[in-house]
Design an enzyme around this catalytic site. Structure first.
Site, PDB file in Angstrom:
ATOM      1  N   ALA A  59      31.770  -3.307 -13.832  1.00 25.15           N
ATOM      2  CA  ALA A  59      31.319  -3.083 -15.403  1.00 25.15           C
ATOM      3  C   ALA A  59      32.749  -2.944 -16.053  1.00 25.15           C
ATOM      4  CB  ALA A  59      30.534  -1.765 -15.202  1.00 25.15           C
ATOM      5  N   MET A  60      32.615  -2.810 -17.416  1.00 22.02           N
ATOM      6  CA  MET A  60      33.831  -2.499 -18.283  1.00 22.02           C
ATOM      7  C   MET A  60      33.660  -1.674 -19.354  1.00 22.02           C
ATOM      8  SD  MET A  60      36.881  -3.010 -19.108  1.00 22.02           S
ATOM      9  CE  MET A  60      37.736  -2.600 -20.691  1.00 22.02           C
ATOM     10  N   GLU A  61      34.539  -0.734 -19.535  1.00 24.35           N
ATOM     11  CA  GLU A  61      34.328   0.622 -20.515  1.00 24.35           C
ATOM     12  C   GLU A  61      34.377   0.103 -21.928  1.00 24.35           C
ATOM     13  OE1 GLU A  61      38.385   0.714 -19.042  1.00 24.35           O
ATOM     14  OE2 GLU A  61      36.639   0.162 -18.225  1.00 24.35           O
ATOM     15  N   ASN A  62      34.145  -0.942 -22.445  1.00 27.98           N
ATOM     16  CA  ASN A  62      34.732  -1.239 -23.837  1.00 27.98           C
ATOM     17  C   ASN A  62      33.861  -0.244 -24.584  1.00 27.98           C
ATOM     18  OD1 ASN A  62      35.292  -4.136 -23.115  1.00 27.98           O
ATOM     19  ND2 ASN A  62      33.216  -4.116 -22.665  1.00 27.98           N
ATOM     20  N   HIS A  79      31.587   6.389 -14.165  1.00 26.01           N
ATOM     21  CA  HIS A  79      33.002   6.066 -14.298  1.00 26.01           C
ATOM     22  C   HIS A  79      33.178   5.500 -15.585  1.00 26.01           C
ATOM     23  CE1 HIS A  79      36.574   3.897 -12.223  1.00 26.01           C
ATOM     24  NE2 HIS A  79      36.492   3.353 -13.412  1.00 26.01           N
ATOM     25  N   GLU A  80      32.464   4.684 -15.924  1.00 27.55           N
ATOM     26  CA  GLU A  80      32.458   3.859 -17.167  1.00 27.55           C
ATOM     27  C   GLU A  80      32.367   4.926 -18.296  1.00 27.55           C
ATOM     28  OE1 GLU A  80      33.722   1.008 -16.966  1.00 27.55           O
ATOM     29  OE2 GLU A  80      33.266   0.916 -14.628  1.00 27.55           O
TER      30      GLU A  80
END
Length: 901
Positions: free
Chosen positions: A287-290, A322-323
């Site tokens: 995943a990515m926290e944009n 986490h994200e």
């Protein structure tokens, strides 16, 4: 050298962009063509010229630059005489005849590019609509791939311009054009306006908060969604594939609760009006926290009651937490440069466990965190490791540092510091840190300074060693009379003894009971602690005085690194280790401490500090009821020993496996195959791990039962005979029973893979396909990864399941298809685990030499460290195998242990 080359040369090979001009605001318009998979765009960048210059230098990569102009605040228009794109250094150099004066202006750049298929930058992936594959787009800009989408100052520090004392800050106004009407367009901020033009639409998004380029995000695809609202009015949505919105409920619940927790914990509110989470069909990471738009691969966001195991559920909780945590650590307060990446990833990892423990205390998730610590310890025991604060000299190489050091060692040293300072002081310190650096950038020393101020402890002095220095210590602990003696040295799996470096270590000790504790800082190579008060009284005034330290040693155990809160290993003298073995057998220790003793002993054995026969004798003590985390580590250790035995002592392998089977059988019989109503989730997790281990060790009865239950599952997908947490064991048994002559197992699993919609089930099948002992089958499965049936993001699942018998086939496959691999998957994060999973199963110096020779002319900065670490792991195993062969009593010990029922 012509004039253009001379102009370019002064900017080549630089680690950072020059700062004579800085961005303040981006107005970005992207025009998408999903039919031919191209895009074009215009970016208007408000910039401040802080030093008169004839050059503007920013980042770009693989973009065609079509038109450029700069208009000053005085409305003077400047057209560059030179537009130089250097894809090697990933820069765009704009040269002007006249010097650009200090002040503000707008840089306009028109550009175009191709939607790539390597899951980075602005990329293409596909979804299925009515049985037809269609194109969609998503982004992955971290760490340095915003430049693949639009020209920009693609460094974290340009979020806020320090030269202007924070008065200049980068925001983003994003517009998407030519979006098909039926598709949903998402970005960091809410939609402000939507205009329709025939079968397409233009989407205007609100201007963003201050943020770095790596957090900009866009997704255009076909989705359903569900939504909820936090207590303070933040709208949270989970976007899912059409018809699967119910599968987003669990992640949505976690996100809403996490937002509330972090707001209270950090005493700082979430900074945006909305938070979207979207599951895309293909994504390079988990995943990515944009900012405001978290992008997930589908199996990290979609929870399926029929197909999600307990392990899936726990991981999803941690990933979502986490994200969301990154919206404080990373997005709100951003590292100044990639050297400080761990401030993002280490803290997000640590705090994700903190919130998970509050939401699900029955999971005992801090015990699970020990596996994170172990992964960090294993990586940091390599000579090819790196400091937490690592110097990044080539921006493209930063992708390699999204690794166990930044995430796992980083989070482990945070936990160690939290344990040292105390929970409340630590929380207050983080709250102060957030308030001081909100909307800005920070370095590691900024955090240490705040912690020192709030706690009154010399945090900078203690912790700088841990973050600036590679490695960690092993504490040699011995008891002489009534004195505990400590010696610290760097621990290396290679068996080398470091270079004399030392750490300031928060030592914790339990002396015979958890209410008898000693804590102190070991600040030099040697240390000593007088425990005469406990030696002579046993810690109780009601006990008779002991006559000697020997009596004390018989009766009392001493455990260092209590509950494994510290990031170091402990090597006990023989007497102390004997004490601890008795304590384990008598159930005197916590699960975390049982885990730690086994983990440290295994690491010392692998480093040839302790013979395998001694490790096996300790393992025998664990033949009892164990908590899930201890059982899990026991299984991992046994499997690793079996792998080394395959090469070092093949004649003893069958007997050794029988010993391991005997260790697990009592637990397996207690757990069974069938779910018991009301059982805990940890019980289900243990069942999965034990059954998989018995299948891998070749236990005949377990394998036969697995095949029988798999057949029942084929006959009736709704059967209760193969619960979701037992399927992986059954699938492995099927593939271990599959060969080129008996192919039905592979065919059955491939049919299941094609029929099932649940991404968790597809992933589970992929993890098992290459576990056949038949190399022809393994080769067929590896080539299956090139087919359109396997998404690029999923190749690691296949590679992680390659059987020991298939390792040579896998290596030959990688060599022969190297060019195809690079063309299809590139040199980024998809390639890194593929290399490691194929290289590290080997166990000989000869293979290390062959692999090193192959990569020597092919290595790239983006995966050089990965190759070097993989080669080191291989050589460590080869050395260990040689050491095991010299263990004179090993055969006798193995036979004796295997004969005990």
């Amino acid at each position: 050298m012509d004039s253009r080359e001379q102009k370019l040369e002064q900017f080549k090979g630089q680690t950072r962009l020059p700062n004579f001009a800085v961005p303040k605001r981006y107005d970005l318009t992207l025009n998408l063509d999903l039919q031919v998979c191209t895009f074009s765009g215009i970016v208007l960048i408000d910039i401040s010229i802080v030093q008169a210059t004839k050059f503007l230098v920013l980042n770009t990569l693989d973009l065609a630059i079509d038109d450029v102009s700069f208009t000053s605040s005085e409305n003077h228009n400047h057209i560059p005489t030179d537009i130089i794109v250097d894809n090697g250094d990933e820069i765009l150099v704009l040269g002007f005849n006249d010097s650009l004066a200090t002040g503000n202006g707008v840089l306009k750049i028109c550009f175009s590019g191709t939607l790539n298929e390597q899951l980075k930058g602005l990329y293409r992936c596909t979804y299925v609509d009515g049985g037809v594959k269609k194109n969609m787009v998503a982004t992955q800009f971290e760490a340095v791939d915003a430049r693949l989408c639009f020209p920009c100052w693609d460094e974290p520090a340009f979020k806020v311009d320090c030269l202007l004392q924070g008065l200049s800050a980068s925001t983003f106004k994003i517009t998407l054009t030519n979006v098909p009407l039926e598709l949903t367009a998402l970005s960091n901020m809410p939609v402000s306006l939507e205009k329709h033009n025939g079968r397409h639409k233009t989407i205007y998004f609100e201007e963003s908060v201050v943020m770095s380029t790596y957090l900009v995000a866009v997704v255009v695809g076909l989705f359903d969604y569900i939504e909820d609202t936090t207590d303070d009015g933040i709208k949270v949505r989970a976007y899912t594939p059409v018809g699967q919105s119910e599968k987003g409920k669990f992640a949505l619940k976690i996100a809403v609760k996490a937002l509330g927790f972090f707001k209270e914990y950090f005493t700082f509110p979430y900074g945006l009006p909305k938070l979207d989470m979207v599951a895309v069909p293909e994504f390079s990471g988990g995943a990515m926290e944009n900012y405001g738009l978290i992008i997930y691969r589908e199996n990290e966001l979609l929870h399926d009651d029929l197909h999600s195991t307990v392990a899936n559920t726990q991981r999803m909780t941690i990933v979502v937490a986490h994200e969301v945590a990154h919206h404080w650590f990373g997005n709100l307060v951003t590292m100044e440069w990639w050297t400080h990446l761990w401030l993002n990833e280490g803290f997000a990892t640590w705090v994700s466990y903190l919130v998970t423990d509050i939401l699900f205390p029955e999971w005992k998730i801090w015990n699970h965190f020990l596996q994170e610590t172990t992964d960090g310890l294993q990586t940091d025991a390599l000579e090819q490791s790196h400091p937490i604060e690592v110097e990044i000299h080539h921006a493209r190489s930063v992708i390699e540092y999204f690794d166990a050091i930044s995430y796992k060692k980083g989070s482990a040293v945070i936990r160690m510091l939290q344990d040292f300072l105390g929970n409340e002081i630590f929380r207050k310190s983080l709250s102060s840190y957030m308030a001081r650096y909100a909307w800005g950038n920070a370095k590691t020393e900024d955090l240490w300074n705040v912690l020192s101020e709030v706690s009154g402890a010399g945090v900078s002095k203690i912790m700088s060693i841990w973050t600036k220095q590679t490695g960690y210590p092993v504490i040699s602990l011995s008891l002489k009379d009534c004195s505990l003696e400590f010696k610290q040295t760097q621990f290396l799996s290679s068996g080398l003894h470091g270079d004399g470096r030392y750490w300031i270590i928060p030592i914790t000790l339990s002396l015979g009971a958890y209410d008898r504790r000693k804590n102190f800082l070991l600040e030099s190579e040697f240390g000593e602690l007088d425990i005469a008060d406990i030696c002579h009284t046993g810690g109780s005034s009601n006990m008779h005085e002991k006559e000697s330290a020997e009596d004390f040693q018989e009766e009392f155990w001493i455990k260092a690194n209590v509950h494994q809160a510290g990031f170091y290993r402990v090597k006990y003298d023989d007497g102390l280790l004997t004490q601890l073995a008795k304590a384990i057998k008598s159930n005197c220790l916590s699960a975390a401490d049982e885990f730690g003793i086994l983990d440290d002993t295994f690491a010392l054995c692998e480093a040839c500090e302790i013979p395998l026969s001694s490790l096996l004798s300790l393992i025998e003590v664990y033949k009892k009821d164990l908590e899930q985390i201890t059982l899990s580590r026991l299984i991992d250790v046994c499997q690793n020993v079996a792998k080394i035995a395959h090469d070092a002592i093949p004649d003893l392998l069958a007997t050794l496996k029988q010993f391991f089977i005997n260790l697990l059988l009592l637990c397996a019989e207690s757990l069974g195959w069938d779910v018991v109503p009301g059982e805990s989730q940890l019980t289900a997790l243990m069942r999965e791990e034990v059954l998989m281990a018995l299948v891998r060790f070749g236990h005949r009865e377990t394998c036969e039962e697995a095949l029988k239950r798999f057949q029942a599952f084929l006959d009736d997908r709704k059967t209760t005979l193969l619960p979701v947490d037992t399927r992986k064991a059954a699938y492995i048994a099927v593939m271990r029973n599959t060969s080129n002559d008996i192919r039905n197992g592979l065919e059955h699993l491939l049919r299941l893979y094609r029929e099932v919609d649940a991404v968790q089930e597809k992933t589970r099948i992929l993890r098992c396909l290459a576990s056949s002992s038949d190399t022809t089958i393994v080769l067929e499965v590896l080539d299956f990864m090139f087919s359109d049936e396997v998404r690029s993001q999923d190749i690691i699942y296949v590679a992680s399941g390659i059987s020991l018998e298939g390792r040579s086939t896998a290596w030959t496959w990688l060599k022969e298809r190297w060019d195809m691999i690079l063309k299809k998957w590139g040199t980024g994060p998809l390639l890194h685990p593929l290399i490691r999973k194929i290289v590290t199963p080997f166990c000989s110096h000869e293979m290390a030499d062959e692999i090193e020779a192959f990569f020597a002319p092919r290595v790239d900065p983006s995966f050089a460290m990965n190759v070097n670490q993989s080669l080191e792991i291989l050589r460590i195993k080869a050395r260990w195998a040689d050491y095991v062969k010299q263990d004179a009593v090993l055969g006798e010990v193995v036979s004796q242990l295997a004969s005990q029922k």
